[in-house]
Design an enzyme around this catalytic site. Sequence first.
Site, PDB file in Angstrom:
ATOM      1  N   HIS A 395     -24.120  69.174-131.561  1.00  0.00           N
ATOM      2  CA  HIS A 395     -23.408  68.133-130.813  1.00  0.00           C
ATOM      3  C   HIS A 395     -24.335  67.468-129.808  1.00  0.00           C
ATOM      4  O   HIS A 395     -25.467  67.898-129.563  1.00  0.00           O
ATOM      5  CB  HIS A 395     -22.179  68.715-130.098  1.00  0.00           C
ATOM      6  CG  HIS A 395     -22.476  69.847-129.157  1.00  0.00           C
ATOM      7  ND1 HIS A 395     -23.176  69.687-127.974  1.00  0.00           N
ATOM      8  CD2 HIS A 395     -22.163  71.170-129.223  1.00  0.00           C
ATOM      9  CE1 HIS A 395     -23.274  70.838-127.346  1.00  0.00           C
ATOM     10  NE2 HIS A 395     -22.675  71.777-128.087  1.00  0.00           N
ATOM     11  N   CYS A 411     -25.085  76.781-128.928  1.00  0.00           N
ATOM     12  CA  CYS A 411     -24.990  75.587-129.763  1.00  0.00           C
ATOM     13  C   CYS A 411     -26.326  74.845-129.814  1.00  0.00           C
ATOM     14  O   CYS A 411     -27.265  75.159-129.093  1.00  0.00           O
ATOM     15  CB  CYS A 411     -23.898  74.658-129.229  1.00  0.00           C
ATOM     16  SG  CYS A 411     -22.218  75.233-129.604  1.00  0.00           S
TER      17      CYS A 411
END
Length: 469
Positions: A395, A411
């Site tokens: 992301h 992440c």
Amino acid sequence: MEPIRHAEHLKQYVKKHPDNQMAWYLLGKQYEDQGKAAKANYCFMQAGHVYEAFEQRLNPVDEAQAQIQAQAAHAIAWLRKARIRRLWYRTATVAALLLFLVVAWPIGKFSDEDSQEPHARPMDAAAVGVVFVQSKEAGELGEAMHQLSVGERRAALGITARLQPLDGWRNWNGNTALLFAVQRLPAGGVVKMSWYESRLCDCEPADATSAYAAYAEWSQEQEQRWTLGSGIRHYFARSGRWPSSLDDLTKPYPNNMISGDTPLMKAMFNQVLEDAKDEQKQSGSDGKQGAGGGTGASQGQGNGSKNGQGTSSGDQSKLSLSNEPLRIIVDKSVHRLAVVSGDVLVRSYKIGLGGGRTPEGEFNISEKVENPNGRSDGPFGSRGMTLSNTRYAIHGTDEPQSLGGDESLGCIRMSREDVEELYDLVPLGTRVTIQKGGLPDDVSVPDSRFRLDPKQDETNPRGVYAWLD
């Protein structure tokens, strides 16, 4: 004797009377009227003196040979003046390649139309064919010339290129070298050779400006073909059926297989779909295994080779790009995320990770969403891609200074420009390998980023994402 008027009758006649030069000439004129230059040239070659008598010119083969003989005579004269022994090899190489072109281009195997490959590239006046070589050896260059002249990559303009090597990969956005081009001229059977490296021809290289412009346009077309082909294959792996149209791939969230389209993708959809079906039939598999990667995380390096390239389902020609779906490799050791197809490094981005908190193994993109925080400038940025239905994701970030470090909770963080390009480039189901090693330290992106025209709403108004940031 009844006059022979039709091409089918003529074909049967010349098979029974192969020494009848007039019949060959008439059959060649039939093919010429139909716009089938290659077949016409073959017939005119068989017609010999009859062709020359009626047309008052040499047949196409003799014309091409005259051109090559003139070039060879010039090369020999130059060689004698130079009197340098090492140049014999270079001149011999060039002569061999030119002779190969003369022999291979017009002759070909005379066969009925039904024997042609069903999905061969059409002979379009604006078509560009590209062959990639990995070396400058005479054998590989000769094969490239054959492919551009009479092979499946024949086109109005055929280009031989060499992608820049980069740590075991071929860099799609590196300094690509164009070696030579084969251009078909309006006169049937006549081609023009343009050499772009003096070391290959011992000559003054031709101006490659127009060839580089044509290659740049072709490479953008190839990127769209990669994305479309990957989306089609992942759609089949996910649903067990082939998409009936491009609309099946561009549905709203959560079925947004790809995030939009282009006019060119619409035009090439049927051809790319047929190519995918043909590959599936040839592989003998149901197409569901391996297209989307694993369904969850797995420890270790997965199926990748030492440099992360993995293996293909069959030997890929040195002259071809891989038809494998695009996949993602994350290298924790250099903080890079790459999009690859076979041994081609399509993109390489700088990313932020979480060190030991970022797991290694095999995943796939199980969800693609725009504005995962409800806005484009939230903690997860403007785009997010969930990995195998876990709390890990690729992301954007509102902390761009963290890129290149290990500040996330696991992440994969990307800059806005990079994550938006990646989001458009790779479809749902894309395989993601997280590992240590395998990628170069170089960032590799083009000046003009890959973008699709959005078609549907890809936000998730009911989603509250608890990715590990």
